[in-house]
Design a protein around this motif. Structure first.
Motif, mmCIF file in Angstrom:
data_model
loop_
_atom_site.group_PDB
_atom_site.id
_atom_site.type_symbol
_atom_site.label_atom_id
_atom_site.label_comp_id
_atom_site.label_asym_id
_atom_site.label_seq_id
_atom_site.Cartn_x
_atom_site.Cartn_y
_atom_site.Cartn_z
ATOM 1 N N ASP A 250 -9.627 -17.427 58.335
ATOM 2 C CA ASP A 250 -10.231 -18.413 59.229
ATOM 3 C C ASP A 250 -9.152 -18.809 60.234
ATOM 4 O OD1 ASP A 250 -12.567 -18.458 57.855
ATOM 5 O OD2 ASP A 250 -12.323 -20.469 56.999
ATOM 6 N N VAL A 251 -9.546 -19.171 61.452
ATOM 7 C CA VAL A 251 -8.563 -19.663 62.420
ATOM 8 C C VAL A 251 -8.974 -21.072 62.839
ATOM 9 C CG1 VAL A 251 -7.364 -19.261 64.600
ATOM 10 C CG2 VAL A 251 -8.144 -17.311 63.233
ATOM 11 N N VAL A 252 -8.105 -22.034 62.536
ATOM 12 C CA VAL A 252 -8.381 -23.429 62.865
ATOM 13 C C VAL A 252 -7.750 -23.726 64.225
ATOM 14 C CG1 VAL A 252 -7.970 -25.826 62.163
ATOM 15 C CG2 VAL A 252 -8.343 -24.062 60.423
ATOM 16 N N GLY A 253 -8.568 -24.149 65.203
ATOM 17 C CA GLY A 253 -8.030 -24.539 66.510
ATOM 18 C C GLY A 253 -7.542 -25.976 66.433
ATOM 19 N N PHE A 254 -6.344 -26.241 66.974
ATOM 20 C CA PHE A 254 -5.810 -27.607 66.974
ATOM 21 C C PHE A 254 -5.589 -27.998 68.432
ATOM 22 C CE2 PHE A 254 -3.457 -30.640 64.046
ATOM 23 C CZ PHE A 254 -3.358 -31.647 65.005
ATOM 24 N N GLU A 255 -6.418 -28.913 68.916
ATOM 25 C CA GLU A 255 -6.332 -29.287 70.326
ATOM 26 C C GLU A 255 -5.503 -30.557 70.500
ATOM 27 O OE1 GLU A 255 -10.045 -30.287 72.212
ATOM 28 O OE2 GLU A 255 -9.190 -30.048 74.224
ATOM 29 N N PHE A 256 -4.414 -30.453 71.260
ATOM 30 C CA PHE A 256 -3.646 -31.641 71.623
ATOM 31 C C PHE A 256 -4.131 -32.115 72.993
ATOM 32 C CE2 PHE A 256 0.088 -29.836 69.076
ATOM 33 C CZ PHE A 256 -0.002 -30.782 68.073
ATOM 34 N N SER A 257 -4.279 -33.426 73.111
ATOM 35 C CA SER A 257 -4.528 -33.998 74.429
ATOM 36 C C SER A 257 -3.467 -35.074 74.660
ATOM 37 C CB SER A 257 -5.934 -34.613 74.481
ATOM 38 O OG SER A 257 -6.040 -35.591 73.467
ATOM 39 N N GLY A 258 -3.359 -35.569 75.877
ATOM 40 C CA GLY A 258 -2.423 -36.658 76.179
ATOM 41 C C GLY A 258 -0.982 -36.200 76.152
ATOM 42 N N ARG A 259 -0.089 -37.192 76.068
ATOM 43 C CA ARG A 259 1.360 -36.917 76.067
ATOM 44 C C ARG A 259 2.047 -37.803 75.040
ATOM 45 N NH1 ARG A 259 4.292 -34.293 80.065
ATOM 46 N NH2 ARG A 259 2.889 -33.133 81.414
ATOM 47 N N LEU A 260 3.176 -37.366 74.540
ATOM 48 C CA LEU A 260 3.945 -38.201 73.603
ATOM 49 C C LEU A 260 4.468 -39.426 74.338
ATOM 50 C CD1 LEU A 260 6.095 -35.555 71.671
ATOM 51 C CD2 LEU A 260 4.127 -36.816 70.803
ATOM 52 N N ARG A 261 4.468 -40.542 73.655
ATOM 53 C CA ARG A 261 4.948 -41.784 74.281
ATOM 54 C C ARG A 261 6.463 -41.863 74.255
ATOM 55 N NH1 ARG A 261 2.912 -46.571 71.439
ATOM 56 N NH2 ARG A 261 3.148 -45.228 69.638
ATOM 57 N N GLU A 262 6.969 -42.786 75.058
ATOM 58 C CA GLU A 262 8.407 -43.062 75.118
ATOM 59 C C GLU A 262 8.948 -43.316 73.704
ATOM 60 O OE1 GLU A 262 10.333 -43.079 77.874
ATOM 61 O OE2 GLU A 262 12.036 -43.574 76.606
ATOM 62 N N GLY A 263 10.030 -42.654 73.383
ATOM 63 C CA GLY A 263 10.693 -42.913 72.104
ATOM 64 C C GLY A 263 10.130 -42.120 70.941
ATOM 65 N N VAL A 264 9.049 -41.380 71.161
ATOM 66 C CA VAL A 264 8.445 -40.603 70.071
ATOM 67 C C VAL A 264 8.986 -39.170 70.157
ATOM 68 C CG1 VAL A 264 6.284 -39.741 69.102
ATOM 69 C CG2 VAL A 264 6.385 -42.033 70.085
ATOM 70 N N THR A 265 9.416 -38.621 69.010
ATOM 71 C CA THR A 265 10.066 -37.308 69.013
ATOM 72 C C THR A 265 9.135 -36.217 68.477
ATOM 73 O OG1 THR A 265 10.884 -37.538 66.769
ATOM 74 C CG2 THR A 265 12.310 -38.390 68.524
ATOM 75 N N ALA A 266 9.587 -34.964 68.657
ATOM 76 C CA ALA A 266 8.839 -33.822 68.111
ATOM 77 C C ALA A 266 8.765 -33.925 66.593
ATOM 78 C CB ALA A 266 9.522 -32.525 68.509
ATOM 79 N N THR A 267 9.785 -34.503 65.972
ATOM 80 C CA THR A 267 9.766 -34.656 64.511
ATOM 81 C C THR A 267 8.634 -35.599 64.112
ATOM 82 O OG1 THR A 267 12.163 -34.688 64.778
ATOM 83 C CG2 THR A 267 11.308 -34.935 62.532
#
Ligand code: SF4
Length: 956
Positions: A250-267
């Motif tokens: 199965d392939v699960v699509g993961f849709e990101f919208s918007g942008r990371l806020r100030e101070g929020v990291t990839a971690t």
């Protein structure tokens, strides 16, 4: 034979007018229109199936099957996937090299050309798993740790050097360059591969794809490469030209919208993604990210997300190729020509650019607004247990006294804030100070604090005292919640310049504010490549990390893999004597109990800047959202918001991180300047290894008595004894442990007999190149329970790898019993419960089983990779019919067994288990043979995948 889809071979042109050939998916889509709706990752798999369609290993039917993939359908078919290359880390790479070396020894003995044994696809081994943090907090740490590493691993490294000169397609990235997945991302992955020229056409190009012998191989999905972690046996087959078989996913699509806020990291983002996908149950599925938000993420951020696919349970966490991928290739020193072909190829295939909602048919779609992600850590025991920073203190306080069933530590609540002197003779409570019972927002707190405080339980409710007290971490005392290890570690994060710059910036601001880290906290910085040190130096940040104890201590996995090194004996004693729940904070991806350090029960995964912040704070019982991180110059309270770097500050430094010339110069040194320690090692030379006496490397016995024609014996087992009766969820670590070797165990006894003192035992993981150690270690996990041993008066079961030898019933180690059975010619079988062989894929779990003379494993169900590894080693996996188990059949362990497989061996056919009781009774039950595919029938008939492949290579 002509290619069944020869009409799909087309040509493409690069921007500067160079041309290449390719097996065109748009052309295939003319006959199979469904192709253009497939997930990008499935189309890359389809390209491999199409290009490698030879009518034998890969048939036209396979192409049609994959081209016809449906978003929602029963998943019954296996896909034969031929990968472009293989990557290895050293724990798994050494045994694999030992198998290749053994094949050459066989070839020579048979008068054949040893060079006929050569990996058919490029193989790169990156030495990253062996270094430990013995020294830390000093500029000398790296040098001292590497000297120890080389001392401990000399024999293994000599063997690798032999491999380098013996095989044309086998490369080694020596110790001290970095971590396999970061090196793969920054250097080994070259975009597209150039194959042979088709008649009258330019060379055929194809996308990069791989398997790796490490579960976090998925990090490479961040740059659009299809690949994942497999066991060593599968990797060996892949490098020798066999397809990797996997069930249509199965392939699960993961849709990101918007942008990371100030101070929020990839971690923070990856911890949120892990939490979401764990709930969505994506085990065995591909996850593919798409949408405008995904497009906004940098490639290192995508790679961080892809890295943790094993933590969210997916086979892959895939990101399509787009302009950001090309930018990353430019910034990391790939050549102009490579980049040009890479881009042109993906455009020609219609695979370039980030898909938007509705472009692709996914099995399921999950969505996340990046703007909703908040700064978090995960823990204290599992990566999917995310906690917003403002709740860490309260969460730890409540888990402290909760029962294990609630993931708690089961401690008396009143003990939470008691502190203990780090002195062996006594423990006494002292040094507490008062904190406000209600959190208040302070001027220096980070920008995200306001929203977070709104949902936060009051500290008074969370802590178990009316007047909560906060411990003061000091050199002389330790207490629950104290941070004792703070490690910037793991390719998950060290590959990401933005979080590494953030850690450096935070360190700079902290030092300038007068903050310090207490010296008893084991601080380390272990980048996944030397490039990190270079850009932190050029950005002027390394001296500040040094000042706080985060000196570069290694280029390798270190704390992430559990190589954190020990704490001081005094601290260990204080923890164990007082049963303390102390903490590690690390930028890694796994935090199961005892993984980081046997005495640290609470382990939090956090971004690199938060690791530095918690090191300064010294305890997780300090609320970094509302309380000062520490006291600065003049006793001033310094808050996290005072030292947290802004996005602009990080962005201004990124020019130091994305410097193509620096990457190229660094990785050129793999060949030109591999390092004095590595250069000093003298490897054995020659095409065939001469197997010098070693307790680390020995010729594996898998090819003893090898003949070109397989000895076809009737499949089945006659007159077997049971060597183990096991319950549900027996893991590969139960079957073949990776950790410490007990002195009194068969492996420990063997090592001592061979002159190795206890201090030099090293681990099972590092001794996987020696079958004498590994077969003695099979079923030797100190926690495994063989239910053949009756319960004691209290109902408890004995732990450890013991069995009852039959018919005498004498109790002995499983290894010793196995040797006795083999000596008298009695075959053996193992009975298991559900999910037999679960956990990390570990080929020694199957190899060891075979070497103990075990002919069949009969279980209620099998973990996927372990089942295929058993077949790959010539051991029969058989499954009980629903409702049956060894318990319901009354098996006690003193019976004799026949396994009958009627007629020609066929996948998933019926088999019969004859049970001959010690009391003369006989019973027959049906089993299902779990040899699942026709190719597995061939593997079994040849005595396993290794002899099968060897025969093919020697016959060619
Ligand atoms: S750093 Fe951690 S995730 Fe990366 S390869 Fe090493 S052990 Fe695996």
């Amino acid at each position: 034979m002509s290619h069944a889809f020869a009409n799909t071979l087309k040509s493409f042109k690069t921007a500067s007018g160079k041309s290449g050939s390719y097996y065109s998916l748009p052309e295939l889509a003319k006959a199979y229109p469904n192709v253009s709706r497939l997930p990008v990752s499935m189309r890359i798999v389809l390209e491999s199936v199409l290009r490698n369609c030879d009518g034998k290993k890969v048939t036209p039917e396979h192409v049609v099957e994959v081209a016809g993939w449906k978003a929602k359908a029963p998943r019954l078919d296996e896909i034969p996937f031929v990968v472009a290359r293989v990557v290895l880390q050293d724990f798994t790479g050494v045994p694999l090299l030992a198998d290749l070396a053994a094949m050459r020894t066989v070839a020579k003995a048979m008068g054949k050309d040893a060079k006929s044994i050569e990996p058919l696809v490029p193989v790169d081994l990156v030495v990253d798993h062996s270094i430990m943090i013995d020294y830390f907090g000093s500029k000398k740490a790296l040098d001292l740790n590497m000297k120890l590493e080389f001392k401990r691993n000399l024999e293994r490294y000599q063997f690798m050097k032999w491999g380098m000169q013996a095989f044309d397609t086998f490369g080694v990235v020596p110790p001290g360059f970095g971590i396999v997945h970061q090196v793969n991302l920054e250097y080994l992955a070259r975009g597209v591969h150039k194959g042979a020229a088709a008649s009258g056409q330019p060379a055929v190009y194809y996308p990069d794809s791989l398997v790796g012998t490490d579960s976090h191989t998925t990090m490479i999905n961040g740059i659009g490469v299809v690949g994942w972690g497999v066991g060593g046996i599968e990797a060996e087959a892949a490098m020798l030209g066999q397809p990797v078989y996997f069930l249509t996913p199965d392939v699960v699509g993961f849709e990101f919208s918007g942008r990371l806020r100030e101070g929020v990291t990839a971690t923070d983002l990856v911890l949120a993604v892990t939490e979401i996908l764990r709930k969505e149950k994506v085990v065995g599925k591909f996850v593919e990210f798409f949408g405008a938000g995904t497009e906004s993420l940098s490639v290192p951020d995508r790679a961080t997300m892809a890295n943790m696919a094993p933590e969210y349970g997916a086979t892959m966490g895939f990101f399509p190729v787009d302009d950001k991928t090309i930018e990353y290739f430019e910034g990391t020193g790939r050549t102009k020509s490579e980049i040009e072909f890479f881009q042109a190829y993906f455009k020609a295939q219609g695979l370039y650019g980030m898909p938007r909602a509705g472009d692709i048919d996914y099995s399921q779609v999950v969505r996340l607004d990046l703007g909703k992600v908040t700064p978090s850590v995960a823990g204290p025991k599992r990566p999917q247990d995310r906690i917003e920073i403002g709740n860490v203190k309260a969460k730890f306080a409540s888990l402290f006294s909760q029962p294990p069933t609630e993931n708690g530590f089961n401690q008396p609540a009143a003990q939470l804030l008691t502190r203990h002197h780090v002195r062996p003779e006594q423990a006494r409570s002292d040094e507490t100070i008062k904190v406000p019972t209600t959190p208040s927002i302070v001027p220096g707190a980070p920008r995200f604090v306001e929203e977070m405080a709104a949902n936060k339980p009051t500290l008074a409710a969370a802590l178990h005292e009316a007047e909560p007290k906060l411990p003061v971490a000091s050199e002389k005392t330790i207490g629950n919640g104290d941070v004792l290890i703070a490690a910037i570690t793991s390719c998950t994060n060290t590959s990401n310049p933005s979080v590494m710059m953030a850690a450096g910036l935070l360190a700079k601001k902290a030092v300038e504010a007068g903050l310090k880290v207490q010296p008893h906290i084991k601080t380390s910085l272990a980048p996944g490549s030397r490039i990190v040190t270079e850009y932190l130096t050029n950005a002027g940040l390394l001296p500040y990390l040094d000042k706080l104890g985060f000196s570069v201590a290694a280029y390798g996995c270190t704390t992430c893999i559990g190589n954190a090194g020990d704490l001081t004996p005094e601290i260990n004693e204080a923890i164990t004597k007082n049963d303390l729940v102390c903490a590690a904070v690390l930028s890694g991806n796994r935090n199961f109990e005892a993984r980081i350090h046997p005495n640290l029960k609470a382990n939090f995964l956090a971004s690199p800047p938060l690791v530095v912040a918690y090191a300064i704070a010294g305890t997780v019982l300090k609320d970094l959202m509302t309380e000062p991180v520490g006291k600065g110059k003049g006793g001033k309270d310094i808050y996290l918001g005072d030292i947290w770097p802004t996005s602009d500050e990080i962005a201004a430094l990124m020019k130091f991180a994305m410097n193509g010339k620096a990457y190229k110069a660094n990785y050129d040194k793999v060949a030109s300047e591999p390092g004095p320690l590595w250069e000093k090692i003298k490897g054995v030379s020659g095409q065939v290894y001469d197997w010098p006496v070693s307790t680390y490397i020995a010729e594996p016995p898998f090819f003893e008595g090898f003949k070109m024609v397989p000895q076809i014996t009737r499949p089945g087992v006659k007159g077997a004894r049971a060597i183990g009766l096991f319950g549900d969820s027996i893991t590969t670590d139960h079957i073949s442990p990776a950790g410490a070797i007990k002195e009194s165990s068969p492996a420990g006894i063997w090592l001592k007999e061979h002159g190795v003192i206890k201090a030099d035992f090293n681990s099972y993981g590092s001794r996987r190149g020696n079958h004498d150690v590994m077969m003695r270690g099979t079923f030797a996990n100190v926690r495994i329970k063989n239910l053949m041993i009756p319960a004691d008066a209290s109902g408890s079961r004995e732990e450890g790898g013991v069995t009852l030898f039959q018919p005498s019933g004498d109790k002995m180690f499983i290894y010793d019993a196995a040797m006795k059975y083999m000596a008298e010619g009695t075959p053996t079988v193992v009975f298991g419960g559900e999910e037999y062989g679960t956990g990390s894929s570990r080929d020694w779990a199957a190899k060891g089983t075979q070497l103990l003379g075990i002919k069949a494993v009969v279980a209620k169900s099998f973990e996927r990779i372990h089942r295929s590894n058993l077949v790959g080693m010539g051991v029969l996996p058989l499954q009980f019919q629903p409702g049956d188990s060894w318990e319901t059949l009354g098996i006690k362990g003193d019976e004799k067994f026949d396994i009958e497989i009627p007629g020609e061996l066929r996948p998933q056919q019926e088999a019969m288990l004859h049970i001959h009781g010690a009391d003369g009774t006989n019973k027959v039950v049906k089993l299902i043979l779990r040899i699942d595919t026709p190719i597995e029938v061939d593997y079994y008939r040849h005595g396993g995948i290794l002899p099968f492949v060897l025969r093919q290579l020697l016959a060619a």
